[in-house]
Design a protein around this motif. Sequence first.
Motif, short mmCIF file in Angstrom:
data_model
loop_
_atom_site.label_atom_id
_atom_site.label_comp_id
_atom_site.label_asym_id
_atom_site.label_seq_id
_atom_site.Cartn_x
_atom_site.Cartn_y
_atom_site.Cartn_z
N CYS A 35 0.84 -1.19 0.00
CA CYS A 35 0.00 0.00 0.00
C CYS A 35 0.89 1.25 0.00
O CYS A 35 1.80 1.36 0.83
N THR A 36 0.61 2.16 -0.92
CA THR A 36 1.41 3.39 -1.01
C THR A 36 0.69 4.58 -0.39
O THR A 36 1.27 5.67 -0.33
N TYR A 37 -0.55 4.38 0.07
CA TYR A 37 -1.34 5.46 0.69
C TYR A 37 -1.37 6.69 -0.23
O TYR A 37 -1.04 7.80 0.19
N ARG A 38 -1.74 6.46 -1.47
CA ARG A 38 -1.73 7.52 -2.48
C ARG A 38 -2.47 8.77 -1.99
O ARG A 38 -1.98 9.88 -2.15
N VAL A 39 -3.63 8.57 -1.42
CA VAL A 39 -4.38 9.68 -0.81
C VAL A 39 -4.50 9.37 0.68
O VAL A 39 -5.16 8.40 1.06
N PRO A 40 -3.91 10.17 1.54
CA PRO A 40 -3.92 9.85 2.98
C PRO A 40 -5.31 9.90 3.60
O PRO A 40 -5.59 9.15 4.53
N ASN A 41 -6.17 10.77 3.09
CA ASN A 41 -7.51 10.91 3.67
C ASN A 41 -8.56 10.78 2.57
O ASN A 41 -8.65 11.62 1.68
N ILE A 42 -9.32 9.71 2.64
CA ILE A 42 -10.38 9.44 1.67
C ILE A 42 -11.71 9.48 2.41
O ILE A 42 -11.91 8.77 3.41
N VAL A 43 -12.62 10.32 1.94
CA VAL A 43 -13.93 10.47 2.58
C VAL A 43 -15.01 10.06 1.58
O VAL A 43 -15.06 10.58 0.47
N LEU A 44 -15.86 9.13 1.99
CA LEU A 44 -17.00 8.72 1.17
C LEU A 44 -18.27 9.15 1.90
O LEU A 44 -18.54 8.70 3.01
N VAL A 45 -19.03 10.05 1.26
CA VAL A 45 -20.29 10.51 1.82
C VAL A 45 -21.42 9.86 1.02
O VAL A 45 -21.51 10.07 -0.20
N ILE A 46 -22.26 9.08 1.68
CA ILE A 46 -23.37 8.39 1.02
C ILE A 46 -24.67 9.06 1.41
O ILE A 46 -25.04 9.10 2.59
N GLY A 47 -25.35 9.63 0.43
CA GLY A 47 -26.63 10.28 0.67
C GLY A 47 -27.79 9.32 0.50
O GLY A 47 -27.61 8.10 0.43
N GLU A 48 -28.97 9.87 0.41
CA GLU A 48 -30.19 9.04 0.38
C GLU A 48 -31.25 9.69 -0.49
O GLU A 48 -31.53 10.89 -0.37
N SER A 49 -31.81 8.89 -1.41
CA SER A 49 -33.01 9.28 -2.18
C SER A 49 -32.83 10.64 -2.87
O SER A 49 -33.65 11.53 -2.73
N TYR A 50 -31.78 10.77 -3.65
CA TYR A 50 -31.41 12.05 -4.25
C TYR A 50 -31.74 12.03 -5.75
O TYR A 50 -31.08 11.35 -6.53
N ASN A 51 -32.74 12.81 -6.16
CA ASN A 51 -33.05 12.96 -7.57
C ASN A 51 -32.07 13.94 -8.18
O ASN A 51 -32.06 15.13 -7.85
N LYS A 52 -31.25 13.45 -9.09
CA LYS A 52 -30.21 14.26 -9.73
C LYS A 52 -30.78 15.52 -10.38
O LYS A 52 -30.13 16.57 -10.40
N HIS A 53 -32.01 15.42 -10.87
CA HIS A 53 -32.60 16.51 -11.62
C HIS A 53 -33.23 17.56 -10.72
O HIS A 53 -33.89 18.48 -11.21
N HIS A 54 -33.02 17.41 -9.40
CA HIS A 54 -33.38 18.47 -8.45
C HIS A 54 -32.12 19.08 -7.84
O HIS A 54 -32.18 19.72 -6.80
#
Length: 612
Positions: free
Chosen positions: A268-287
């Motif tokens: 592992c080279t730890y290319r990006v030291p801090n990776i954040v994944l934010v998972i939302g809910e029920s999101y209509n892209k067209h809004h």
Amino acid sequence: MLRRFNIFKWIGWLFAPIERNGAFFVFMFILGWVCTQVEIPLHVNNAEPYDLSALELFFDLYIVCTLLVLIPRKIRFWARIPLYMLLYGVAIVDMYCYVRFESTLTPTMLMLVGETNSQEAGEFLSAYLDWDVLTSPLGYILLIFLTHILWTITRMVMGHLKKRMILPTLNPAVMSVTRTTVRCILGICTVLLMVHAWQECQLNKEAIYRLMTKRSIGEVEHQLTQKPKAELYLPVYRLAFSLYANSLASRQLETLITVKDRVSVDSCTYRVPNIVLVIGESYNKHHSQLYGYNMPTTPRQLAMAEAGSLVPFSDVVAPWNLTSYVFKNVLSLHTVGDPGEWCDYPLFPEVFRKAGYHVTFITNQFLPEAGEAVYDFSGGFFLNNPILSKAQFDTRNERLHRFDEGVLEEYKNLKKEDKAHNLIILHLMGQHVMYKSRYPQWSRKHLLAPMYDRPDLTNKQKLIVADYDNSVLYNDSIVAAVTQQFTDKEAVVIYMPDHGEEIYNGRPYMYGRMHSPDIDYRLAREEFEIPFWIWGSLKYIENHPYGWQAIQAAKDRPMMTDCLAHLLLYLGGIHTKDYREKYNVISPKYDMNRPRILKGTTDYNKLKQRRR
């Protein structure tokens, strides 16, 4: 005349199951009916009892009594005892859960009981079993039980006295004819009622059968989205379903636990030291204003995009329109089309931990609670299992929050546990129905119904759209605040919701999700197309100019979120046999011709081609 008498006698046998199990039938009917009338959903507006409860209860009890009448009379008494213990016991537990936790028996509740030891159980009962509970609707069950005991004792005493008493006798022939006639009439009534009950309840029985014959907990959840939906109207049905759901979940848990021991990381080279994944809910892209919506729902994201720190991807879809299915597909290194199931492959948080990343998981939805719905149980059982949770996460939250700003505060409190290399997963409640409950109405209600030039909508529908857009605007403030936590670090933040949402964008005019088995482009556009973006901190952009260029170059590539794990492994610099470069959307070797199969049935790419 004798032949007609025999026909009447045979017809009278149709009433025999009830006659020979009279006390059982009457008391179990009262018990079941009371449960159906009292235990209605507390958090559903205008909820009412199951309207076929009395008819279906009669049908079910008659079937049970028919089976009992086939047992010899001397054994039948003893055969009814375990049935009484089961039905009364389950009803008491079910009603207790309803009174104390505002929920009937659920798979999650059964799971929590299974994880409770004897000491914890004793402390629980001493804390929650009090006089208030006994004088609640639970008292109805206890009263029926005590009345049944008194009836049984009285009947035994009266039977004993009857043997000692000399009673006047009537003409045996007259009595025989009278009994036969009455039984014949009752037999005819019973048949007519059973036929009517079957006609009315057949659909529910078929729905229950389909529900209880699914092969995985995911299939069970999907079945519950179909109509007609199975009505598990009795406590014993809810117990059977909870046992079945837990047994299905346990099979996949066993597989996942076996797979976790096979996780390996070469380097592992730890290319990006801090990776954040934010998972939302029920999101209509067209809004989303970021994607061209004409209302100001994402001003902060738009500003970051214009400043060059946020890259919105234009062609991303979710593999499913159910949260739990998406979570399984996203967290697993399995992708749609691979052999086997999602649980046959490692979960990417396990790989990150194995590689030396500190993994934090904060969810505002998937914490086990007594009243948890099947949908949340299905999505969270593999996250909340103690063995798998320990394998995936170093840090977790222990409580849910009314609004998603609580998730942000939770991370700020847990931030001190971050190490040199971190993977942070934040799971928001987002725009989950009901929309008006997803943002603070007193301070964040900026969009109002009169602002919408939509003559095709009623005023009530405009109110719902406004509430949805306000929840999108509130979500914008949350995700922007997340990025602010990492402005002084070398970090990337990835945002994706689990799936889309219907929100009155053309016919049919509805909100929520249709869950239709037939997916056309209109449905895919609303329920499967999602916003997806990557934000980079200034330090990351400066230190990884080629990486940032690769992200920018990939923004219009077709993607489905089931392959997200492979992008994350690349960003982490994790070398493992489970990584496949063709699924990494920012790699030059990314497979842009890969079919994007929605719900395992429909290729989204072909839908788009036909639309064009």
